[in-house]
Design a protein around this motif. Sequence first.
Motif, PDB file in Angstrom:
ATOM      1  N   GLY A  42     -76.407  28.144  38.518  1.00  0.00           N
ATOM      2  CA  GLY A  42     -76.169  26.878  37.839  1.00  0.00           C
ATOM      3  C   GLY A  42     -76.325  25.682  38.762  1.00  0.00           C
ATOM      4  N   LEU A  43     -75.886  25.818  39.991  1.00  0.00           N
ATOM      5  CA  LEU A  43     -76.004  24.718  40.953  1.00  0.00           C
ATOM      6  C   LEU A  43     -77.463  24.416  41.265  1.00  0.00           C
ATOM      7  N   LEU A  44     -78.240  25.448  41.489  1.00  0.00           N
ATOM      8  CA  LEU A  44     -79.665  25.259  41.754  1.00  0.00           C
ATOM      9  C   LEU A  44     -80.366  24.637  40.550  1.00  0.00           C
ATOM     10  N   ALA A  45     -80.047  25.108  39.351  1.00  0.00           N
ATOM     11  CA  ALA A  45     -80.650  24.558  38.133  1.00  0.00           C
ATOM     12  C   ALA A  45     -80.254  23.099  37.943  1.00  0.00           C
ATOM     13  N   VAL A  91     -71.637  21.312  27.364  1.00  0.00           N
ATOM     14  CA  VAL A  91     -72.691  21.522  28.359  1.00  0.00           C
ATOM     15  C   VAL A  91     -72.094  21.557  29.764  1.00  0.00           C
ATOM     16  N   ARG A  92     -71.127  20.708  30.033  1.00  0.00           N
ATOM     17  CA  ARG A  92     -70.484  20.696  31.355  1.00  0.00           C
ATOM     18  C   ARG A  92     -69.745  22.006  31.624  1.00  0.00           C
ATOM     19  N   ILE A  93     -69.072  22.536  30.609  1.00  0.00           N
ATOM     20  CA  ILE A  93     -68.369  23.810  30.771  1.00  0.00           C
ATOM     21  C   ILE A  93     -69.362  24.941  31.029  1.00  0.00           C
ATOM     22  N   VAL A  94     -70.485  24.934  30.313  1.00  0.00           N
ATOM     23  CA  VAL A  94     -71.509  25.970  30.527  1.00  0.00           C
ATOM     24  C   VAL A  94     -72.053  25.880  31.950  1.00  0.00           C
ATOM     25  N   TRP A  95     -72.307  24.665  32.459  1.00  0.00           N
ATOM     26  CA  TRP A  95     -72.788  24.510  33.834  1.00  0.00           C
ATOM     27  C   TRP A  95     -71.784  25.093  34.818  1.00  0.00           C
ATOM     28  N   LEU A  96     -70.478  24.807  34.616  1.00  0.00           N
ATOM     29  CA  LEU A  96     -69.459  25.326  35.526  1.00  0.00           C
ATOM     30  C   LEU A  96     -69.402  26.847  35.504  1.00  0.00           C
ATOM     31  N   VAL A  97     -69.508  27.438  34.313  1.00  0.00           N
ATOM     32  CA  VAL A  97     -69.510  28.900  34.210  1.00  0.00           C
ATOM     33  C   VAL A  97     -70.716  29.473  34.945  1.00  0.00           C
ATOM     34  N   LEU A  98     -71.874  28.850  34.784  1.00  0.00           N
ATOM     35  CA  LEU A  98     -73.067  29.330  35.480  1.00  0.00           C
ATOM     36  C   LEU A  98     -72.936  29.189  36.996  1.00  0.00           C
ATOM     37  N   ILE A  99     -72.302  28.132  37.438  1.00  0.00           N
ATOM     38  CA  ILE A  99     -72.123  27.929  38.878  1.00  0.00           C
ATOM     39  C   ILE A  99     -71.194  28.985  39.458  1.00  0.00           C
ATOM     40  N   PHE A 100     -70.064  29.225  38.788  1.00  0.00           N
ATOM     41  CA  PHE A 100     -69.075  30.144  39.346  1.00  0.00           C
ATOM     42  C   PHE A 100     -69.408  31.615  39.114  1.00  0.00           C
ATOM     43  N   CYS A 101     -70.071  31.943  38.030  1.00  0.00           N
ATOM     44  CA  CYS A 101     -70.358  33.357  37.738  1.00  0.00           C
ATOM     45  C   CYS A 101     -71.686  33.827  38.333  1.00  0.00           C
ATOM     46  N   ALA A 102     -72.727  33.090  38.057  1.00  0.00           N
ATOM     47  CA  ALA A 102     -74.048  33.548  38.483  1.00  0.00           C
ATOM     48  C   ALA A 102     -74.531  32.862  39.755  1.00  0.00           C
ATOM     49  N   GLY A 103     -74.024  31.679  40.031  1.00  0.00           N
ATOM     50  CA  GLY A 103     -74.470  30.951  41.205  1.00  0.00           C
ATOM     51  C   GLY A 103     -75.775  30.199  41.014  1.00  0.00           C
ATOM     52  N   ALA A 157     -81.654  17.377  38.080  1.00  0.00           N
ATOM     53  CA  ALA A 157     -81.348  16.036  38.560  1.00  0.00           C
ATOM     54  C   ALA A 157     -82.554  15.398  39.240  1.00  0.00           C
ATOM     55  N   ILE A 158     -83.373  16.201  39.890  1.00  0.00           N
ATOM     56  CA  ILE A 158     -84.558  15.682  40.572  1.00  0.00           C
ATOM     57  C   ILE A 158     -85.708  15.459  39.596  1.00  0.00           C
ATOM     58  N   VAL A 159     -85.907  16.392  38.681  1.00  0.00           N
ATOM     59  CA  VAL A 159     -87.095  16.387  37.826  1.00  0.00           C
ATOM     60  C   VAL A 159     -86.974  15.441  36.628  1.00  0.00           C
ATOM     61  N   LYS A 182     -71.378  11.584  34.802  1.00  0.00           N
ATOM     62  CA  LYS A 182     -70.304  11.958  35.722  1.00  0.00           C
ATOM     63  C   LYS A 182     -70.888  12.049  37.129  1.00  0.00           C
ATOM     64  N   LEU A 183     -71.994  12.738  37.257  1.00  0.00           N
ATOM     65  CA  LEU A 183     -72.711  12.786  38.541  1.00  0.00           C
ATOM     66  C   LEU A 183     -74.074  12.121  38.391  1.00  0.00           C
ATOM     67  N   THR A 184     -74.979  12.787  37.708  1.00  0.00           N
ATOM     68  CA  THR A 184     -76.335  12.243  37.576  1.00  0.00           C
ATOM     69  C   THR A 184     -76.772  12.026  36.136  1.00  0.00           C
ATOM     70  N   GLY A 185     -75.993  12.488  35.158  1.00  0.00           N
ATOM     71  CA  GLY A 185     -76.354  12.310  33.758  1.00  0.00           C
ATOM     72  C   GLY A 185     -77.117  13.464  33.141  1.00  0.00           C
ATOM     73  N   VAL A 186     -77.270  14.551  33.879  1.00  0.00           N
ATOM     74  CA  VAL A 186     -78.036  15.701  33.388  1.00  0.00           C
ATOM     75  C   VAL A 186     -77.354  16.334  32.183  1.00  0.00           C
TER      76      VAL A 186
END
Length: 63
Positions: free
Chosen positions: A46-49, A32-44, A54-56, A13-17
Motif C-alpha cells: 500500500g505504501l509503494l502504491a 479509501v483511507r482505511i483500505v490504504w492503511l490495511v494494505l500498508i499494514f497487511c501486505a506492505g 502521489a507522483i503520477v 490529508k497528505l497529497t490528496g490521493v
Amino acid sequence: MKKKLYKSVKDRKLTGVCRGIAEYFDIDSSIVRIVWLVLIFCAGTGLLAYIICAIVLDDNTNE
C-alpha cells in the motif's frame, strides 16, 4: 462525460490521493483511507502504491 482520476485539492490529508480515488469511484474518502492503511499494514504494498499514485496523478485544478 469521461471521468478522470486526479488528486484532490480541497480535501487532502497528505497529497490528496485518497480523496481523488474516492471521487472517481463516488465513495467516501474515509473508506479509501482505511483500505490504504490495511494494505500498508497487511501486505506492505500500500505504501509503494500510494507513493506511485502521489507522483503520477495530476492535481485537480477544477475544484
